[in-house]
Design an enzyme around this catalytic site. Sequence first.
Site, mmCIF file in Angstrom:
data_model
loop_
_atom_site.group_PDB
_atom_site.id
_atom_site.type_symbol
_atom_site.label_atom_id
_atom_site.label_comp_id
_atom_site.label_asym_id
_atom_site.label_seq_id
_atom_site.Cartn_x
_atom_site.Cartn_y
_atom_site.Cartn_z
ATOM 1 N N GLU A 36 -3.484 -14.255 2.513
ATOM 2 C CA GLU A 36 -3.660 -13.189 3.517
ATOM 3 C C GLU A 36 -5.129 -13.051 3.907
ATOM 4 O O GLU A 36 -5.483 -12.937 5.087
ATOM 5 C CB GLU A 36 -3.123 -11.872 2.918
ATOM 6 C CG GLU A 36 -3.419 -10.659 3.764
ATOM 7 C CD GLU A 36 -2.777 -9.377 3.201
ATOM 8 O OE1 GLU A 36 -1.852 -9.482 2.375
ATOM 9 O OE2 GLU A 36 -3.205 -8.293 3.605
ATOM 10 N N THR A 48 0.811 -1.221 0.000
ATOM 11 C CA THR A 48 0.000 0.000 0.000
ATOM 12 C C THR A 48 0.842 1.268 0.000
ATOM 13 O O THR A 48 1.886 1.344 0.659
ATOM 14 C CB THR A 48 -0.937 -0.013 1.220
ATOM 15 O OG1 THR A 48 -1.642 -1.257 1.235
ATOM 16 C CG2 THR A 48 -1.938 1.126 1.169
ATOM 17 N N GLU A 49 0.341 2.256 -0.727
ATOM 18 C CA GLU A 49 0.990 3.574 -0.822
ATOM 19 C C GLU A 49 -0.061 4.656 -0.607
ATOM 20 O O GLU A 49 -1.257 4.376 -0.700
ATOM 21 C CB GLU A 49 1.613 3.739 -2.222
ATOM 22 C CG GLU A 49 2.665 2.699 -2.508
ATOM 23 C CD GLU A 49 3.343 2.913 -3.852
ATOM 24 O OE1 GLU A 49 2.922 3.830 -4.596
ATOM 25 O OE2 GLU A 49 4.287 2.163 -4.134
ATOM 26 N N ILE A 102 2.069 -0.038 6.876
ATOM 27 C CA ILE A 102 2.827 -1.282 6.804
ATOM 28 C C ILE A 102 2.968 -1.910 8.205
ATOM 29 O O ILE A 102 3.720 -1.416 9.055
ATOM 30 C CB ILE A 102 4.215 -1.056 6.151
ATOM 31 C CG1 ILE A 102 4.042 -0.359 4.786
ATOM 32 C CG2 ILE A 102 4.991 -2.371 6.023
ATOM 33 C CD1 ILE A 102 3.112 -1.050 3.802
ATOM 34 N N GLY A 155 -7.853 -5.769 1.226
ATOM 35 C CA GLY A 155 -8.937 -5.824 0.233
ATOM 36 C C GLY A 155 -10.249 -5.552 0.938
ATOM 37 O O GLY A 155 -10.705 -6.370 1.737
ATOM 38 N N GLU A 207 -15.763 -3.647 -0.621
ATOM 39 C CA GLU A 207 -16.120 -3.230 -1.992
ATOM 40 C C GLU A 207 -15.233 -3.937 -3.016
ATOM 41 O O GLU A 207 -15.706 -4.325 -4.089
ATOM 42 C CB GLU A 207 -15.977 -1.701 -2.138
ATOM 43 C CG GLU A 207 -17.024 -0.889 -1.390
ATOM 44 C CD GLU A 207 -16.758 -0.766 0.116
ATOM 45 O OE1 GLU A 207 -15.676 -1.184 0.576
ATOM 46 O OE2 GLU A 207 -17.632 -0.257 0.832
#
Length: 384
Positions: free
Chosen positions: A247, A131-132, A162, A369, A372
């Site tokens: 995950e 993720t960013e 993170i 995730g 949606e």
Amino acid sequence: MPALATSFFTAEHEALRQTIRSFVERELAPHAEQWEADGNFPDWVFTRMGEAGLLGLSYPEEYGGSGGDYISTLVLKEEMARCGSGGVGMAIAVQTDMATPPIFKFGTEEQKQEYLVPAIKGTKIACLGITEPNAGSDVANIETTAVRDGADWIVNGRKIFIANGVRAHFCTLVARTDKPSGYHGFSLFIVPSDTPGWRVTRRLDKLGMHSSDTAEILMEDMRLPPDALLGEEGKGFYQIMWELQGERLVAAAGAVAGAQLLFERCLQYAKERHAFGQPIGKFQTMAHRLAEMATEIHAARELVYDAVWKFNKGDYPVKEISMCKLYTGVVVNRITNQAMQIFGGAAYLTDVPIQRAWRDSRLMRIGGGSDEVMREILSKMRGL
Ligand SMILES: Cc1cc2nc3c(=O)[nH]c(=O)nc-3n(C[C@H](O)[C@H](O)[C@H](O)COP(=O)(O)OP(=O)(O)OC[C@H]3O[C@@H](n4cnc5c(N)ncnc54)[C@H](O)[C@@H]3O)c2cc1C
């Protein structure tokens, strides 16, 4: 699928369950409150769990694992819920089921020896950097770049949210290696956190999961050697989509196990707490609420077991895992919300852990995730 889903647990799985349960109850649960208050749990949890053989249950013995099946992983996730701190379970899941599976599946023998073996021992802590700031649900929008400089790579970019990132020894990182190539423009790297240019810029304060650290990371002109590339160049997007399946499944399994424990507390409380001259559980509205909670947990668990069963025999059940992640997230949030109501004012107190479960569970509908995104996957699979 066996006639009764729960029958896939063998005597060995049940023995493992007892071993993990006594470890968790003896070594972790007594400290959970303190770790939540401290906003962190100590690194020795990784090493102790490594020594106890709990960080490599499904990895081969040649790498220090136990050579067990995926159902052993399920047992670990279920029992970790008993430690009383969602953040510990999440951090351990990052180590065992998020950051290291890509190394096992796509890594070279040298990478496995350098990172997987110590991660299983608990002597190196791992994190996963997807993720960013501008790329969460939309993974393909990742902006971190890895550009060739001779044989090396120069990495620039930022990662956010993170887990384990503040103290990790290494990161399994997704970066863009080729801008015009769409989904083929990404690659995975293994980055030791002492690489010059890697910097933890913030330790993020969160609503829940307080015992787990969450980092914002900046990578500035970080030079990586050629052997930092994990797997094939250009395959990173597909590799990380594969990682996300495991995950999501362990997140769902842990969340349902936590909901079951919370339900048992609610049931007990409903029998003990009196109002208007009778246990509150005798009010039909409360009794029916508990009946519905039990039903939803059972349905969620069966969905998890069905996906685990398929994953364990080598299938790639994206549909079932997406359904699991979506449904368990919704159910677990309903359960924690109901628990808040059942415990009344007591639930609102910070020294009663009901509010903690309520806060922690909210992550299930966002992280790894969102609801949606799961609905999108399931719709697209139906040609919509
Ligand atoms: C405590 C915590 C730990 C985490 N740990 C890690 C980690 O270790 N490593 C890591 O890489 N990441 C980690 N994450 C990040 C997490 O996976 C992301 O937060 C998640 O994927 C959502 O991304 P986002 O926050 O950018 O939300 P966004 O993608 O900005 O989404 C915002 C909202 O828009 C919705 N939305 C987005 N796209 C669509 C669409 N197509 N249709 C409909 N709605 C849509 C989303 O569902 C959401 O409701 C963690 C997050 C948290 C909070």
